[in-house]
Design a protein around this motif. Structure first.
Motif, PDB file in Angstrom:
ATOM      1  N   LEU A  77      37.412 -43.879 -23.918  1.00  0.00           N
ATOM      2  CA  LEU A  77      36.923 -45.197 -24.286  1.00  0.00           C
ATOM      3  C   LEU A  77      37.677 -46.262 -23.508  1.00  0.00           C
ATOM      4  CD1 LEU A  77      36.527 -45.000 -28.174  1.00  0.00           C
ATOM      5  CD2 LEU A  77      34.889 -44.432 -26.383  1.00  0.00           C
ATOM      6  N   LEU A  78      36.918 -47.118 -22.829  1.00  0.00           N
ATOM      7  CA  LEU A  78      37.485 -48.250 -22.097  1.00  0.00           C
ATOM      8  C   LEU A  78      36.948 -49.538 -22.704  1.00  0.00           C
ATOM      9  CD1 LEU A  78      37.065 -47.097 -18.374  1.00  0.00           C
ATOM     10  CD2 LEU A  78      38.998 -46.730 -19.892  1.00  0.00           C
ATOM     11  N   ALA A 120      36.442 -47.117 -35.858  1.00  0.00           N
ATOM     12  CA  ALA A 120      35.192 -47.073 -35.090  1.00  0.00           C
ATOM     13  C   ALA A 120      35.354 -46.209 -33.847  1.00  0.00           C
ATOM     14  CB  ALA A 120      34.759 -48.487 -34.707  1.00  0.00           C
ATOM     15  N   TRP A 121      36.478 -46.345 -33.161  1.00  0.00           N
ATOM     16  CA  TRP A 121      36.717 -45.521 -31.974  1.00  0.00           C
ATOM     17  C   TRP A 121      36.852 -44.050 -32.351  1.00  0.00           C
ATOM     18  CZ3 TRP A 121      41.326 -49.090 -30.267  1.00  0.00           C
ATOM     19  CH2 TRP A 121      40.823 -50.340 -29.918  1.00  0.00           C
ATOM     20  N   GLU A 123      35.471 -42.372 -34.622  1.00  0.00           N
ATOM     21  CA  GLU A 123      34.185 -41.734 -34.917  1.00  0.00           C
ATOM     22  C   GLU A 123      33.587 -41.071 -33.683  1.00  0.00           C
ATOM     23  OE1 GLU A 123      31.554 -44.543 -36.675  1.00  0.00           O
ATOM     24  OE2 GLU A 123      32.754 -44.819 -38.492  1.00  0.00           O
ATOM     25  N   LEU A 124      33.922 -41.576 -32.497  1.00  0.00           N
ATOM     26  CA  LEU A 124      33.386 -41.012 -31.253  1.00  0.00           C
ATOM     27  C   LEU A 124      34.196 -39.822 -30.752  1.00  0.00           C
ATOM     28  CD1 LEU A 124      32.579 -44.371 -29.412  1.00  0.00           C
ATOM     29  CD2 LEU A 124      31.006 -42.889 -30.664  1.00  0.00           C
ATOM     30  N   ARG A 125      35.296 -39.505 -31.459  1.00  0.00           N
ATOM     31  CA  ARG A 125      36.165 -38.373 -31.100  1.00  0.00           C
ATOM     32  C   ARG A 125      36.582 -38.404 -29.623  1.00  0.00           C
ATOM     33  NH1 ARG A 125      35.947 -38.483 -35.878  1.00  0.00           N
ATOM     34  NH2 ARG A 125      35.797 -36.716 -37.308  1.00  0.00           N
ATOM     35  N   PRO A 126      37.135 -39.522 -29.163  1.00  0.00           N
ATOM     36  CA  PRO A 126      37.520 -39.607 -27.744  1.00  0.00           C
ATOM     37  C   PRO A 126      38.767 -38.780 -27.457  1.00  0.00           C
ATOM     38  CG  PRO A 126      38.302 -41.538 -28.910  1.00  0.00           C
ATOM     39  CD  PRO A 126      37.495 -40.744 -29.902  1.00  0.00           C
ATOM     40  N   VAL A 127      38.890 -38.362 -26.214  1.00  0.00           N
ATOM     41  CA  VAL A 127      40.118 -37.677 -25.808  1.00  0.00           C
ATOM     42  C   VAL A 127      41.190 -38.693 -25.435  1.00  0.00           C
ATOM     43  CG1 VAL A 127      39.540 -37.483 -23.347  1.00  0.00           C
ATOM     44  CG2 VAL A 127      40.974 -35.728 -24.427  1.00  0.00           C
ATOM     45  N   ALA A 128      40.761 -39.922 -25.124  1.00  0.00           N
ATOM     46  CA  ALA A 128      41.710 -40.993 -24.804  1.00  0.00           C
ATOM     47  C   ALA A 128      41.067 -42.339 -25.084  1.00  0.00           C
ATOM     48  CB  ALA A 128      42.148 -40.925 -23.345  1.00  0.00           C
ATOM     49  N   VAL A 129      41.907 -43.302 -25.441  1.00  0.00           N
ATOM     50  CA  VAL A 129      41.450 -44.666 -25.718  1.00  0.00           C
ATOM     51  C   VAL A 129      42.342 -45.642 -24.969  1.00  0.00           C
ATOM     52  CG1 VAL A 129      41.172 -46.457 -27.467  1.00  0.00           C
ATOM     53  CG2 VAL A 129      40.594 -44.080 -28.014  1.00  0.00           C
ATOM     54  N   LEU A 130      41.718 -46.593 -24.261  1.00  0.00           N
ATOM     55  CA  LEU A 130      42.456 -47.732 -23.720  1.00  0.00           C
ATOM     56  C   LEU A 130      42.167 -48.918 -24.619  1.00  0.00           C
ATOM     57  CD1 LEU A 130      42.744 -45.984 -21.051  1.00  0.00           C
ATOM     58  CD2 LEU A 130      42.875 -48.196 -19.920  1.00  0.00           C
ATOM     59  N   ALA A 131      43.169 -49.377 -25.346  1.00  0.00           N
ATOM     60  CA  ALA A 131      42.989 -50.464 -26.293  1.00  0.00           C
ATOM     61  C   ALA A 131      43.237 -51.797 -25.606  1.00  0.00           C
ATOM     62  CB  ALA A 131      43.943 -50.289 -27.472  1.00  0.00           C
ATOM     63  N   SER A 148      42.001 -37.723 -35.022  1.00  0.00           N
ATOM     64  CA  SER A 148      40.609 -37.478 -34.633  1.00  0.00           C
ATOM     65  C   SER A 148      40.510 -36.758 -33.294  1.00  0.00           C
ATOM     66  CB  SER A 148      39.844 -38.803 -34.567  1.00  0.00           C
ATOM     67  OG  SER A 148      40.262 -39.570 -33.449  1.00  0.00           O
ATOM     68  N   GLY A 149      41.642 -36.487 -32.662  1.00  0.00           N
ATOM     69  CA  GLY A 149      41.624 -35.714 -31.422  1.00  0.00           C
ATOM     70  C   GLY A 149      42.006 -36.466 -30.175  1.00  0.00           C
ATOM     71  N   ALA A 150      42.351 -37.741 -30.277  1.00  0.00           N
ATOM     72  CA  ALA A 150      42.763 -38.513 -29.088  1.00  0.00           C
ATOM     73  C   ALA A 150      44.106 -37.990 -28.595  1.00  0.00           C
ATOM     74  CB  ALA A 150      42.850 -39.989 -29.421  1.00  0.00           C
ATOM     75  N   ARG A 151      44.133 -37.518 -27.364  1.00  0.00           N
ATOM     76  CA  ARG A 151      45.360 -36.964 -26.794  1.00  0.00           C
ATOM     77  C   ARG A 151      46.209 -38.042 -26.123  1.00  0.00           C
ATOM     78  NH1 ARG A 151      44.906 -31.312 -25.941  1.00  0.00           N
ATOM     79  NH2 ARG A 151      46.007 -31.399 -23.941  1.00  0.00           N
ATOM     80  N   ALA A 152      45.603 -39.196 -25.850  1.00  0.00           N
ATOM     81  CA  ALA A 152      46.343 -40.310 -25.243  1.00  0.00           C
ATOM     82  C   ALA A 152      45.775 -41.620 -25.761  1.00  0.00           C
ATOM     83  CB  ALA A 152      46.245 -40.255 -23.715  1.00  0.00           C
ATOM     84  N   VAL A 153      46.635 -42.461 -26.315  1.00  0.00           N
ATOM     85  CA  VAL A 153      46.272 -43.818 -26.710  1.00  0.00           C
ATOM     86  C   VAL A 153      47.094 -44.750 -25.829  1.00  0.00           C
ATOM     87  CG1 VAL A 153      46.185 -45.519 -28.554  1.00  0.00           C
ATOM     88  CG2 VAL A 153      45.801 -43.093 -29.074  1.00  0.00           C
TER      89      VAL A 153
END
Length: 339
Positions: A77-78, A120-121, A123-131, A148-153
């Motif tokens: 997620l970007l 909200a993020w 729910e999409l089960r991202p592997v990474a999120v850029l906040a 939820s499975g994010a390996r990198a925030v």
């Protein structure tokens, strides 16, 4: 009784088995090639044949099935709309991540508080999120994302958040460069534009802090005056009408767009630029070069330690690695006639 119109027969959805038959390879080879798996040695001609077969059949790997096999998605997620410098980084990231076989989704966190955005993020089960900078992640939000499975925030902006990796774009350096330049030009009472535009607050505050620090670090008596300003002609005209009462001899316009808006209003009000007031923006937009006088600006560039997508990929591959911080902003004044 009405009848539904007869539906045309559906074209069969191509499968990896179809790709394997056309390319003359096994389904495992198809999987290795289309998932960019480099742990298995496969010749380049074979890889090319598999890709051509997949393209010819219109085959696209099933993201959900791939996620089940891997135990997580390959969705990153970007943030959506960002300031120009950040948008440059996001665009580079998006292109690079797609080449690394990640699915890139742009998210808009407008209207959410930090915890709502995290849920909200997740729910999409991202592997990474850029906040983005406008979302100050909390320990609860971090926990929701990692569970939820994010390996990198990863946070993107002027400040880091405890527990998250940080790509820091120190907006304060932009303000410092601009005000150092104005001080060097002999300006001593300097206005700093603070946009009223939603979402720009964290960036504007950081640039103001940098401007104040430039004065504090100097050996001259000078002052900084914050100037709240909406991005409207009427707002700039109102500010320009009382300019001389503010006794300002220099102004940092936050960025080139706000600086251009204010400079035009000052000129219309009879304030000489740069005779009475020096003006400087930031971003080095083409717009600034078309103005008269041409607009001085702070040019900014990214100084990543490695290609940003490779950096994010490395953080994903090593989820238990200690948190990393990378300062990515390089700033320098581009002096022109307006200052």
């Amino acid at each position: 009784m009405s009848q539904l119109p007869e539906q045309p027969s559906r074209t069969p959805v191509p499968t990896s088995a179809d790709v394997a038959r056309r390319a003359g390879v096994s389904r495992a080879t198809v999987s290795y090639v289309l998932n960019n798996n480099t742990t298995v040695r496969i010749s380049e001609p074979t890889r090319r044949r598999v890709r051509e077969a997949a393209e010819g059949l219109g085959y696209v790997p099933h993201a959900a099935a791939r996620s089940l096999r891997a135990g997580h998605t390959r969705t990153v997620l970007l943030p959506a709309a960002q300031p120009p410098l950040h948008e440059s980084l996001i665009g580079t990231l998006e292109s690079g991540l797609r080449q690394l076989d990640y699915t890139v989704v742009r998210h808009n966190s407008a209207g959410f508080d930090a915890d709502e955005a995290a849920r909200a993020w997740a729910e999409l089960r991202p592997v990474a999120v850029l906040a983005p900078a406008g979302v100050s992640l909390t320990p609860y939000g971090m926990s929701v994302l990692t569970r939820s499975g994010a390996r990198a925030v990863i946070t993107l902006g002027p400040r880091s958040v405890e527990g998250a990796h940080a790509l820091v774009l120190d907006e304060g350096e932009t303000g410092r460069c601009a005000v150092r330049h104005l001080l060097a030009r002999g300006r001593r009472r300097i206005g700093v534009v603070m946009p009223r535009e939603p979402g720009l607050g964290p960036f504007a505050e950081a640039r103001l802090a940098g401007a104040v620090s430039a004065v504090e670090e100097s050996d001259v008596e000078a002052g900084v005056v914050p100037l709240p300003l909406g991005y409207e002609e009427s707002a700039a005209e109102e500010l320009a009408a009382r300019w001389r009462s503010l006794r300002l001899d220099g102004v940092f316009g936050y960025d080139d767009q706000y600086a251009a808006l204010l400079m035009r209003a000052l000129q219309d009000a009879g304030v000489g630029v740069p005779a009475e007031t020096s003006v400087i923006g930031a971003g080095d937009l083409v717009l600034g070069r078309l103005l008269r006088p041409r607009l001085s600006t702070v040019g900014t560039a990214l100084a990543a330690p490695q290609p940003p997508a490779e950096l994010v990929d490395r953080l994903i591959q090593n989820p238990h690695h200690e948190r990393e911080r990378h300062d990515l902003l390089r700033a320098a004044v581009v002096a022109r006639e307006s200052s």
